[in-house]
Design an enzyme around this catalytic site. Structure first.
Site, mmCIF file in Angstrom:
data_model
loop_
_atom_site.group_PDB
_atom_site.id
_atom_site.type_symbol
_atom_site.label_atom_id
_atom_site.label_comp_id
_atom_site.label_asym_id
_atom_site.label_seq_id
_atom_site.Cartn_x
_atom_site.Cartn_y
_atom_site.Cartn_z
ATOM 1 N N GLY A 177 -58.168 71.137 81.453
ATOM 2 C CA GLY A 177 -57.397 70.494 80.389
ATOM 3 C C GLY A 177 -58.127 70.318 79.076
ATOM 4 N N GLY B 137 -56.619 80.506 83.143
ATOM 5 C CA GLY B 137 -56.455 79.566 82.034
ATOM 6 C C GLY B 137 -57.608 79.677 81.055
ATOM 7 N N ASP C 137 -59.738 82.146 93.913
ATOM 8 C CA ASP C 137 -58.389 82.628 94.228
ATOM 9 C C ASP C 137 -58.252 84.153 94.101
ATOM 10 O OD1 ASP C 137 -57.852 79.987 94.488
ATOM 11 O OD2 ASP C 137 -56.450 79.829 92.813
ATOM 12 N N GLY D 297 -55.598 78.656 97.149
ATOM 13 C CA GLY D 297 -55.008 79.836 96.516
ATOM 14 C C GLY D 297 -53.826 79.341 95.713
ATOM 15 N N GLU E 90 -52.128 77.532 100.538
ATOM 16 C CA GLU E 90 -51.586 76.281 99.979
ATOM 17 C C GLU E 90 -50.286 76.463 99.190
ATOM 18 O OE1 GLU E 90 -53.767 74.248 96.902
ATOM 19 O OE2 GLU E 90 -54.642 76.103 96.142
ATOM 20 N N VAL F 276 -64.756 75.107 100.713
ATOM 21 C CA VAL F 276 -64.851 76.564 100.558
ATOM 22 C C VAL F 276 -65.354 76.971 99.172
ATOM 23 C CG1 VAL F 276 -62.999 77.000 102.229
ATOM 24 C CG2 VAL F 276 -62.468 77.007 99.797
#
Ligand code: ADP
Ligand code: FBP
Ligand code: MG
EC number: 2.7.1.11
Length: 529
Positions: free
Chosen positions: A246, A272, A301, A345, A400, A454
């Site tokens: 952010g 991002g 990811d 993920g 997820e 992880v």
């Protein structure tokens, strides 16, 4: 009717991980919200998917014998690397990067003068992005441009040190920033960037603390970096500089870059972060600042387009596999044991798919790219019944972001604006328990959610090597005068890509790829819908 290769909105995707068959489109479902269909001039062929893109409109008509040439000209334009000489008239100087200069400035040990040393990459060197010639659009995983799936060369720029550079190393101030979530290998990349900058002769190297936030949050001070300081940081996970999500305001960040007199900015992060890096690069151009912004793709990811993998992914899979192994041992040792593991993920199932494949212990792998139902004749629960009956136990691995259509949306977003998912793992745990209770079959459910475990670990050997190469190449890219690029691995070769080409959409598992088919072969699971 021709399809728009590049338009203000869409172009037909050849380089994305998407496939072109009808089945694929239906499987991909709503998760690919920006995918649109293009139409081919010839009919009765599966249409390719399109993804959002920017820039000029180029129409391709496959009846035009020169369509391939037009495609390639457009490709070369898109993959051309932005450089500071696009806005500045600058003369290069001979590089200061040499691995031999300290031994014998006049030449190497064989008397070869340094300018003949073949350790440099030519600006015209290229690597092929695709190497498979698909005979038909129906071939597994086929990525076609035209209805006949013709072979079209797609070249990208080779990474590495150039003979000529556009900065005086002694005058350079270089900054490094790490953004987004943690990822194994961040410290390895920071370390290699510092080492390589020093090899060029740069003395002023700083770390920006806590991601983009470090540029504008009062009280956060830049950290001077040197080989001595970063020598051992790769031995630990996390980020030596800290990370954050952010708060990215491009103009404030560029104000800060200007005020700090930064010439090179190395940005480590995911989708991002790359969008942010490109915005910074554009703003620097607008202000005519001589600043090279070079990104290094980080994310467990593995969801960034075009590249073989992002650093940290391999390590995350290795760690995830340990969780699966524990679930397997628990399930195997219990009467009617069911091991359930939820893996990260954000928008893709790469970790779940690869960890399922590498462990070899998973009976059911569920990813967001492939819709499924839990209840009913073809649902997951019925299959679990079958597994308990035939095998006595089973292991389920769920990503997820999978099965979000089965849950109530939380509507929440994180500080960067990323959607926060409803918990599919907890939902499935409850559904499985209730289901087996209802049918009067005992089931011992063990749920494991390894979440941050992880990604908080240090990089494994293969990631450490990837980080080393990407970090070094990032510095070579900046000295070569490129900006708005990312340093990555494509088709096993190390290359630079314009950031604009990798941020059009997140990369997702192709349900028609050989890899997903291999996963299905390994688990033996049926279709769940
Ligand atoms: N579209 C965007 N434009 C500019 N900055 C962005 C954009 N998306 C995210 N960012 C900034 O990039 C940083 C990291 O983004 P995030 O999505 O959290 O992680 P990641 O880069 O790993 O995907 C955050 O500081 C966020 O504000
Ligand atoms: O770190 P947070 O904010 O808890 O976010 C968790 C998310 O971060 C990730 O670990 C990695 O995401 P990024 O690549 O965006 O950093 C995702 O797998 C997960 O969904
Ligand atoms: Mg991300």
């Amino acid at each position: 009717m021709a399809f728009a290769l590049k338009s203000s909105g869409n172009f037909c995707s050849t380089q994305h991980q998407w496939l072109h068959s009808t089945r694929d489109r239906s499987l991909s479902g709503s998760s690919h919200s920006n995918a649109k269909e293009c139409t081919f001039k010839k009919t009765n062929r599966p249409a390719p998917l399109c993804v959002k893109a920017t820039s000029t409109k180029v129409e391709l008509d496959f009846n035009d014998p020169s369509w391939k040439q037009k495609f390639q000209e457009d490709w070369d334009k898109r993959f051309n690397l932005p450089r500071i000489t696009d806005i500045y008239d600058l003369n290069p100087r001979p590089t200061t990067f040499s691995l031999k200069k300290n031994r014998n400035p006049a030449g190497d040990e064989n008397g070869t003068p340094m300018d003949k040393w073949n350790g440099y990459v030519d600006n015209d060197d290229r690597a092929l992005l695709k190497v498979i010639k698909y005979a038909s659009p129906n071939s597994a995983g086929a990525e076609c441009i035209d209805p006949d799936c013709s072979w079209v060369e797609q070249w990208v720029h080779r990474a590495g040190p150039r003979k000529e550079i556009y900065y005086e190393p002694e005058e350079v101030k270089a900054a490094i920033v790490t953004c987004g979530g943690l990822c194994p290998g961040l410290n390895d990349v920071i370390r290699q960037i510092v080492f390589t900058l020093e090899t060029y002769g740069v003395k002023n190297i700083v770390g920006i603390p806590f991601g983009y936030r470090g540029f504008f949050e009062k009280g956060l001070k830049e950290m001077p970096l040197s080989r001595h300081l970063v020598e051992n940081i790769n031995l630990a996970g996390g980020s030596f500089l800290g990370v954050s999500r952010g708060g990215a305001k491009t103009s404030e960040i560029v104000d800060s870059i200007q005020a700090r007199r930064i010439d090179m900015l190395f940005v480590l992060g995911g989708n991002g972060t790359h969008a942010g890096a490109n915005a910074i690069h554009e703003e620097c151009r607008k202000r005519k600042l001589k600043v090279s912004v070079v990104a290094v793709p980080k994310t467990i990811d593995n969801d960034i387009l075009l590249m073989d993998k992002t650093f940290g992914f391999d390590t995350a899979v290795e760690e995830a596999q340990r969780a699966i192994n524990s679930a397997y041992i628990e399930a195997r040792s219990a009467y009617h044991g069911i091991g359930l593991v939820k893996l990260m993920g954000r928008s893709s199932g790469f970790i779940a798919m690869h960890a399922s494949l590498s462990s070899g212990q998973v009976d059911v792998c569920l990813i967001p790219e492939v819709p499924f139902t839990l209840d009913g004749e073809y649902g997951v629960l019925r299959h679990l019944e079958h597994l308990l009956k035939t095998k006595g136990f089973c292991v389920v691995c769920v990503a997820e972001a999978a099965g979000q259509d089965l849950l109530q949306k939380s509507g929440a977003t994180d500080a960067s604006g990323n959607v926060i998912f409803s918990d599919i793992g907890v939902h499935m745990q409850q559904k499985i328990k209730i289901h087996f209770k209802d049918i009067g079959v005992p089931a011992d459910v063990k749920y494991i959610d390894p979440t941050y475990m992880v990604r908080a670990c240090r990089a494994n050997a293969s990631d450490a090597i990837l980080c080393t190469v990407l970090g070094q190449n990032a510095v070579h890219g900046a000295f070569a005068g490129f900006s708005g690029i990312t340093s990555c691995i494509c088709n096993t070769h190390y290359v630079y890509l314009p950031i604009t080409e990798v941020i059009t959409a997140p990369k997702r598992v192709n349900p028609n790829s050989r890899m997903w088919h291999r996963c299905l072969t390994s688990t033996g699971q049926p279709d769940f819908h």
